[in-house]
Design an enzyme around this catalytic site. Structure first.
Site, PDB file in Angstrom:
ATOM      1  CG  HIS A 139      -1.962   1.157   1.622  1.00 28.28           C
ATOM      2  ND1 HIS A 139      -3.176   1.342   0.590  1.00 28.28           N
ATOM      3  CD2 HIS A 139      -1.267   2.315   1.546  1.00 28.28           C
ATOM      4  CE1 HIS A 139      -3.394   2.347   1.390  1.00 28.28           C
ATOM      5  NE2 HIS A 139      -2.377   2.890   1.742  1.00 28.28           N
ATOM      6  CD  GLU A 140       2.142   3.879   3.931  1.00 33.96           C
ATOM      7  OE1 GLU A 140       2.398   4.426   3.564  1.00 33.96           O
ATOM      8  OE2 GLU A 140       0.886   3.468   4.060  1.00 33.96           O
ATOM      9  CG  HIS A 143       0.333   5.910  -1.109  1.00 33.24           C
ATOM     10  ND1 HIS A 143      -1.473   6.702  -0.812  1.00 33.24           N
ATOM     11  CD2 HIS A 143      -0.201   6.084   0.615  1.00 33.24           C
ATOM     12  CE1 HIS A 143      -1.820   6.338  -0.107  1.00 33.24           C
ATOM     13  NE2 HIS A 143      -1.367   5.831   0.874  1.00 33.24           N
ATOM     14  CD  GLU A 202      -5.625   5.762   1.814  1.00 33.68           C
ATOM     15  OE1 GLU A 202      -5.360   4.493   2.407  1.00 33.68           O
ATOM     16  OE2 GLU A 202      -4.494   6.870   1.532  1.00 33.68           O
TER      17      GLU A 202
HETATM   18 ZN   LIG Z   1      -2.806   5.157   2.377  1.00 37.43          ZN
END
Ligand SMILES: [Zn+2]
Length: 270
Positions: A139-140, A143, A202
């Site tokens: 997830h990071e 981003h 997100e």
């Molecule tokens: Zn996030």
């Protein structure tokens, strides 16, 4: 006066749009607006990352540290392979990947531009193993891959600093610009205000992160389960820092469940 300011801002927006144009995020296909140069973002990132590491203690747990580096390395490889296969290697220009585990009970993790990742030991108890950690790191890294920080930085420069160029902002307002940068990554600043990632960012990081973890050989079905554990932390006396920038709720968990079948295709292909 107000009207003058508003039209000035509009002109600046239009100019910025014209000069930088829009780019597209791979996998999600979303068009994004970003007018800050990647090279400047990376150099700010590498400096801030170095400073962060001198101010924080690295974990002395060799096994956990190796796990963070192993999971990060596998996801890095997946991202690089994806870019190579799709002819978008330039997306990763100037990246210098690094994965560090810091000794800190806070439940947190982040990735700065150019692939600079920090995992806090506090999040490991919720990750509960390598696949859970792959959810967080996927997830990071997503981003950073999708350049969400640069997008937020672009918005911040427009809204808070009147649309000046990043190089000018750095020269004329170095502290304010540095705070804006750190706020964009949930790293924490003296100001103490963390920007929440938007729902759009997100969802996109969840989507891309799921695909990358699956390509790296981790079962994407772990993702909704991890976020359920994370959501349960809300009930504690002090909600984790990670939750202030990454709200975990039923909608998010349901969205992830809906995205699992697509990611499973990548998982099975391995
Ligand atoms: Zn996030």
């Amino acid at each position: 006066m107000k009207r003058v300011l508003k039209s000035k801002l509009l002109i600046l927006c239009a100019l910025a749009l014209l000069s930088a144009g829009c780019s597209e995020v791979a996998i999600s296909g979303r068009k994004q607006f970003n007018f800050v140069p990647g090279s400047t973002m990376n150099s700010m990132s590498f400096k801030s990352y170095g400073e962060f590491l001198t101010q924080h203690k690295l974990s002395t747990n060799a096994e956990q540290t190796q796990m963070v580096k192993r999971v990060g390395g596998k996801i890095q490889k997946a991202v690089e392979e994806y870019c190579a296969a799709n002819g978008i290697e330039d997306r990763l220009a100037g990246y210098e990947w690094e994965f560090n585990l810091v000794e800190d009970p806070n439940v947190n993790a982040w990735c700065m531009p150019g692939g600079k990742v920090v995992v806090y030991t506090g999040i490991l108890q919720i990750a509960q193993g390598e696949a859970g950690l792959a959810v967080v790191m996927g997830h990071e890294i997503a981003h950073a891959f999708a350049k969400h920080g640069a997008e937020r930085m672009s918005q911040g420069l427009l809204v808070q600093m009147g649309g000046i160029a990043l190089s000018t902002a750095l020269e004329d307002y170095p502290d304010q610009t540095k705070n804006l940068f750190l706020q964009s990554y949930g790293v924490g600043t003296q100001v103490g205000v963390l920007l929440r990632y938007s729902r759009v960012h997100e969802n996109e990081a969840d989507h891309l992160g799921l695909v990358f973890m699956a390509m790296a050989g981790y079962n994407p079905e772990e993702a909704p389960v991890f976020w359920e554990r994370m959501a349960a932390q809300k009930k504690g006396a002090q909600p984790p820092e990670f939750l202030s920038t990454h709200p975990a709720d039923e909608t998010r968990i349901q969205n992830l469940k809906d995205l699992v079948p697509e990611a499973m295709e990548y998982y099975r292909k391995r």
